[in-house]
Write an enzyme that holds these catalytic residues in place. Structure first.
Site, short mmCIF file in Angstrom:
data_model
loop_
_atom_site.label_atom_id
_atom_site.label_comp_id
_atom_site.label_asym_id
_atom_site.label_seq_id
_atom_site.Cartn_x
_atom_site.Cartn_y
_atom_site.Cartn_z
N ASP A 296 5.57 23.00 -1.89
CA ASP A 296 4.43 24.25 -1.93
C ASP A 296 3.32 23.37 -1.38
O ASP A 296 2.81 22.35 -1.44
CB ASP A 296 4.17 24.93 -3.08
CG ASP A 296 3.65 26.10 -2.91
OD1 ASP A 296 4.52 27.13 -3.16
OD2 ASP A 296 2.60 26.33 -2.44
N ASP B 31 3.11 21.45 3.81
CA ASP B 31 2.39 22.51 4.50
C ASP B 31 3.44 22.80 5.68
O ASP B 31 3.79 21.98 6.62
CB ASP B 31 1.35 21.93 5.32
CG ASP B 31 0.64 22.74 6.20
OD1 ASP B 31 1.23 23.72 6.64
OD2 ASP B 31 -0.53 22.53 6.89
N VAL B 32 4.17 23.77 5.65
CA VAL B 32 5.26 24.26 6.39
C VAL B 32 5.02 24.34 7.85
O VAL B 32 5.81 24.39 8.78
CB VAL B 32 5.78 25.58 5.94
CG1 VAL B 32 6.50 25.59 4.56
CG2 VAL B 32 5.10 26.65 6.18
N TYR C 82 3.55 40.74 10.82
CA TYR C 82 4.47 40.28 9.78
C TYR C 82 5.90 40.75 10.14
O TYR C 82 6.82 39.91 10.21
CB TYR C 82 4.28 40.89 8.31
CG TYR C 82 5.10 40.72 7.34
CD1 TYR C 82 4.86 39.36 6.66
CD2 TYR C 82 6.07 41.60 6.98
CE1 TYR C 82 5.89 38.90 5.43
CE2 TYR C 82 6.84 41.30 5.71
CZ TYR C 82 6.89 39.95 5.11
OH TYR C 82 7.36 39.54 4.00
N LYS D 238 9.07 37.96 10.88
CA LYS D 238 10.38 38.03 10.27
C LYS D 238 11.48 38.66 11.07
O LYS D 238 12.58 38.01 10.77
CB LYS D 238 10.23 39.00 8.98
CG LYS D 238 9.15 38.67 7.97
CD LYS D 238 9.71 37.40 7.14
CE LYS D 238 8.77 36.95 6.16
NZ LYS D 238 9.29 35.70 5.40
#
Length: 261
Positions: free
Chosen positions: A41, A67-68, A160, A164
């Site tokens: 995370d 940090d993705v 969003y 997705k």
């Protein structure tokens, strides 16, 4: 230390965005069923608290700042998972943001931020996770999408939904690629509906009349309630386990019937 038994006993999992909400519940569930878990995370202290909770319950867990959106951050996380536990069998790409706004007012900067976290982050998780899985003979990647990755949702959710939706088709394409390569890596997506999480609380709080918004959303749920984090955790557990050995490229919808309407 509890005996290592369960549906994912002996496996090693990395869960992104695991300091709270769906990610934390998923990490805890995988640990309950025998997996060693990396709590990854961007928030270091909550991640360590979540890992400590798993260890106190008798499981195996470490925390890792991730940090993705950064390639090097993913490399470091995967390398540490392999160093700590010897391999990596499961990656759950859960980290996400519900940031956004009405499309006619949405800045390009804000749009790119949503894509960076929700879509680029999943791409990097698939990429780096798969490389580690190749080194140990295969594994399972579970991408957390949304019902918003299957249907459009109005009221400021365009970015969003787009991100997705990208996760949905990235999952399908990656599943087919790894099948073609005979890499023994399965890739599936889970599509939560409205779940009782801090993210949902934040979305509802942004409405002009939050209480009315909550009531409206609840009335639209066929089962009459919001989902709980454990509902998603159990779905991920199935896809991560050998019980789903013949399941790849699929979308597991967990939404109380919302998508069926």
């Amino acid at each position: 230390m509890v005996e290592r038994t369960g549906r994912v006993a002996g496996k090693v999992a990395l869960v992104s965005g695991a300091a709270s909400g769906l990610g934390k519940a998923t990490a805890e569930r995988l640990a309950e069923e025998g997996a060693a878990v990396m709590i990854a995370d961007i928030r270091a202290e909550p991640a360590e608290a979540a890992a400590a909770g798993i260890r106190q319950a008798g499981g195996r867990a470490v925390a890792q700042t991730l940090d993705v959106t950064r390639d090097d951050s993913w490399s470091a996380a995967v390398a540490r998972a392999e160093k700590e536990f010897g391999k990596l069998d499961i990656v759950v790409n859960n980290a996400g943001t519900a940031d956004g706004g009405w499309i006619h007012k949405l800045s390009l900067e804000r749009w790119r931020k949503v894509m960076a976290v929700n879509l680029d982050g999943v791409f990097l998780g698939v990429k780096h996770g798969a490389e580690a899985m190749k080194r140990c003979g295969g594994g399972s990647i579970v991408n957390i999408s949304s019902i918003a990755g299957l249907v459009g949702i109005a009221e400021g959710s365009s970015a969003y939904c787009a991100s997705k939706g990208g996760v949905t088709l990235l999952t399908r394409a990656a599943a087919l690629e790894f099948a073609l390569l005979k890499a023994n890596i399965r890739v599936n997506s889970v599509h939560p509906g409205f779940m009782q999480t801090p993210m949902l609380d934040g979305v509802i709080a942004a409405y002009r009349e939050p209480d009315a918004a909550r009531d409206t959303l609840m009335k639209n749920e066929p089962l009459g309630r919001f989902g709980e984090p454990k509902d998603i955790a159990n779905a991920v557990l199935y896809l991560a386990s050998d019980e789903a050995a013949f399941v790849t490229g699929t979308q597991l919808v967990v939404d109380g019937g919302y998508y069926a309407k």
